[in-house]
Write a protein that holds these residues in place. Structure first.
Motif, short mmCIF file in Angstrom:
data_model
loop_
_atom_site.label_atom_id
_atom_site.label_comp_id
_atom_site.label_asym_id
_atom_site.label_seq_id
_atom_site.Cartn_x
_atom_site.Cartn_y
_atom_site.Cartn_z
N LEU A 99 -5.90 68.94 9.59
CA LEU A 99 -7.31 69.03 9.22
C LEU A 99 -7.49 69.33 7.73
CD1 LEU A 99 -8.62 71.18 12.21
CD2 LEU A 99 -8.63 68.69 11.98
N GLU A 100 -6.39 69.45 7.00
CA GLU A 100 -6.44 69.94 5.62
C GLU A 100 -7.28 69.07 4.70
OE1 GLU A 100 -5.49 71.73 1.84
OE2 GLU A 100 -5.95 72.36 3.90
N PHE A 101 -7.23 67.74 4.86
CA PHE A 101 -7.95 66.86 3.96
C PHE A 101 -9.30 66.40 4.51
CE2 PHE A 101 -3.79 65.76 1.72
CZ PHE A 101 -4.11 66.55 0.63
N GLY A 102 -9.78 67.04 5.56
CA GLY A 102 -11.12 66.75 6.04
C GLY A 102 -11.15 66.03 7.38
N ILE A 103 -12.36 65.96 7.96
CA ILE A 103 -12.58 65.38 9.27
C ILE A 103 -13.53 64.20 9.15
CG2 ILE A 103 -13.50 65.82 11.59
CD1 ILE A 103 -12.81 68.81 11.04
N GLU A 104 -13.13 63.08 9.68
CA GLU A 104 -13.97 61.89 9.66
C GLU A 104 -15.16 62.09 10.62
OE1 GLU A 104 -13.95 59.02 8.08
OE2 GLU A 104 -12.05 59.14 6.97
N PRO A 105 -16.36 61.70 10.21
CA PRO A 105 -17.51 61.80 11.13
C PRO A 105 -17.43 60.73 12.20
CG PRO A 105 -18.15 60.69 9.11
CD PRO A 105 -16.73 61.15 8.89
N ASP A 106 -18.13 60.94 13.29
CA ASP A 106 -18.25 59.90 14.31
C ASP A 106 -19.07 58.73 13.78
OD1 ASP A 106 -16.88 61.39 16.39
OD2 ASP A 106 -18.67 62.64 16.53
N ILE A 107 -20.10 59.05 12.99
CA ILE A 107 -20.95 58.03 12.38
C ILE A 107 -21.03 58.32 10.89
CG2 ILE A 107 -23.25 56.97 12.32
CD1 ILE A 107 -23.66 57.89 15.21
N ARG A 108 -20.61 57.38 10.07
CA ARG A 108 -20.62 57.58 8.62
C ARG A 108 -22.00 57.22 8.05
NH1 ARG A 108 -16.74 57.87 4.49
NH2 ARG A 108 -17.89 58.32 2.58
N VAL A 109 -22.61 58.18 7.36
CA VAL A 109 -23.93 57.97 6.76
C VAL A 109 -23.94 58.66 5.39
CG1 VAL A 109 -26.41 58.36 6.93
CG2 VAL A 109 -25.09 57.92 9.00
N ASP A 110 -24.44 57.97 4.37
CA ASP A 110 -24.67 58.55 3.06
C ASP A 110 -26.16 58.56 2.77
OD1 ASP A 110 -21.94 59.02 2.11
OD2 ASP A 110 -21.74 56.84 2.04
N MET A 111 -26.61 59.47 1.94
CA MET A 111 -28.00 59.47 1.51
C MET A 111 -28.23 58.29 0.57
SD MET A 111 -28.92 63.52 1.00
CE MET A 111 -30.63 63.15 0.57
N LEU A 112 -29.25 57.50 0.85
CA LEU A 112 -29.56 56.32 0.06
C LEU A 112 -30.55 56.67 -1.05
CD1 LEU A 112 -29.98 53.72 2.94
CD2 LEU A 112 -27.93 54.21 1.58
N SER A 113 -30.34 56.10 -2.22
CA SER A 113 -31.19 56.42 -3.37
C SER A 113 -32.64 56.02 -3.12
CB SER A 113 -30.66 55.73 -4.63
OG SER A 113 -30.58 54.33 -4.44
N GLU A 114 -32.86 54.89 -2.41
CA GLU A 114 -34.24 54.45 -2.15
C GLU A 114 -34.95 55.43 -1.22
OE1 GLU A 114 -31.49 51.43 0.09
OE2 GLU A 114 -31.46 52.65 -1.74
N ASP A 115 -34.21 55.99 -0.26
CA ASP A 115 -34.80 57.02 0.60
C ASP A 115 -35.11 58.28 -0.19
OD1 ASP A 115 -34.77 55.49 2.88
OD2 ASP A 115 -32.88 56.28 3.63
N MET A 116 -34.20 58.68 -1.05
CA MET A 116 -34.39 59.90 -1.84
C MET A 116 -35.60 59.79 -2.75
SD MET A 116 -30.40 60.79 -2.73
CE MET A 116 -30.81 62.32 -3.59
N GLN A 117 -35.83 58.59 -3.28
CA GLN A 117 -37.00 58.38 -4.15
C GLN A 117 -38.30 58.56 -3.37
OE1 GLN A 117 -36.40 54.52 -5.92
NE2 GLN A 117 -34.61 55.19 -7.09
N GLU A 118 -38.23 58.33 -2.07
CA GLU A 118 -39.42 58.50 -1.22
C GLU A 118 -39.45 59.89 -0.57
OE1 GLU A 118 -39.53 55.38 1.63
OE2 GLU A 118 -39.61 53.77 0.13
#
Length: 338
Positions: free
Chosen positions: A304-323
């Motif tokens: 587990l030292e280098f992290g755990i993969e999510p079940d669903i990969r999601v990043d914050m989108l710049s267009e959403d952040m602008q809204e």
């Protein structure tokens, strides 16, 4: 829990004995003495040398040869601190910190090289003004009847009464988001106390080993780590755990435990890792070194030292952040509603 505490006691006992021997071996206080002491403490007690050799080719003997050339008998404390800090950063471990009156070293690339994936100003759009903050937990029922809980740290204890109160309030919701983004960790017992509210039965969540000697592969047999259900109110509906790279240390272990539960989905970015339980030792000049001492694994014996993969990969989108929207919260709500 009793098994885990016993293992920690055994681990710390061996490390204490080892550290005493190392300090006796290096009775001098020259730059060379402190360099050799630090290198040997890591060589004999750090728990990921072999694993990191396999992952990215770390050769601790080669590191010794390379950094020894930079040590001189006339160098001052600031120059020595700089060189030794760079050396321990070769381990790529946020749990490895060299501390002195000059400062404390920190390896930052484990989160600096990744998207931030969190904005507290955007988060406030979801919390509104009538949110509840209790015992380190900030929570609100969103407009779509999804419960949202933000846990920013496991450093402070979370009371059972506070957890009962929170889950009782959320019981009317269709699902629950537990957001541990930017949670840098804290106490494993606190993380386990929260995770215990999401299972009705004892669950194997992984394994832990501890060092039994100075060799890079001197470890005990892996021992099971279980999550026991809480005696308090437990969540029975679907849950999404939101993560980013700054979900670290005890939070990494929390995410691993939650990922083993059938009603939980982990969503977001890979966690920051930092699963090795930290321990501290001291150099001849009084500087302290903190390092990872006991490796932890998931139920399939993956590190587990280098992290755990999510079940669903999601990043914050710049267009959403602008809204003013948090992509990860929005996606989590969609999963819980469907």
């Amino acid at each position: 829990m009793k098994r885990l505490l016993l293992m920690l006691f055994i681990c710390c006992g061996w490390l204490f004995a080892s550290t005493s021997c190392i300090r006796e071996d290096f009775s001098g206080n020259s730059p060379q003495d402190n360099f050799e002491a630090l290198w040997k403490i890591i060589d004999e007690q750090y728990c990921f040398l072999e694993y990191k050799n396999q992952e990215y080719g770390l050769d601790w003997s080669e590191v010794h040869a390379r950094y020894a050339e930079r040590i001189t008998s006339s160098m001052g404390s600031e120059a020595l601190f700089e060189v030794l800090s760079e050396m321990v950063n070769e381990l790529r471990d946020g749990h490895v910190n060299l501390s002195s009156s000059i400062g404390t070293s920190q390896y930052r690339a484990w989160f600096d090289n990744y998207p931030r994936n969190f904005s507290d100003s955007i988060q406030s759009n979801y919390l509104k003004k009538d949110y509840i903050n209790s015992s380190g937990l900030t929570y609100q029922i969103l407009e779509n009847n999804i419960g949202y809980v933000y846990c920013e740290s496991f450093s402070d204890g979370i009371g059972d009464g506070n957890l009962d109160q929170m889950l009782y309030k959320m019981s009317v919701c269709d699902g629950l988001i537990v957001d541990v983004r930017n949670n840098g960790g804290g106490a494993l017992t606190t993380a386990q106390k929260l995770a215990a509210r999401f299972t009705n039965e004892k669950v194997l969540v992984g394994y832990m080993s501890h060092k039994t000697g100075p060799g890079h592969n001197d470890f005990s047999e892996p021992q099971e780590v279980y999550l026991e259900p809480s005696d308090g109110i437990r969540w029975q509906k679907k849950c999404v755990v939101l993560t980013n790279r700054r979900s670290y240390s005890a939070t990494n272990d929390f995410v691993n435990a939650m990922k083993q539960l059938p009603n939980v989905t982990v969503m977001g970015d890979v966690t920051g890792g930092g699963s090795g339980l930290p321990f501290s030792s001291e150099l001849p000049n009084g500087w302290s070194i903190r390092f990872s001492a006991s490796p932890m694994f998931d139920p399939d014996m993956n590190q587990l030292e280098f992290g755990i993969e999510p079940d669903i990969r999601v990043d914050m989108l710049s267009e959403d952040m602008q809204e003013g929207k948090d992509t990860m919260i929005e996606e989590a709500c969609g999963v819980l509603k469907n």
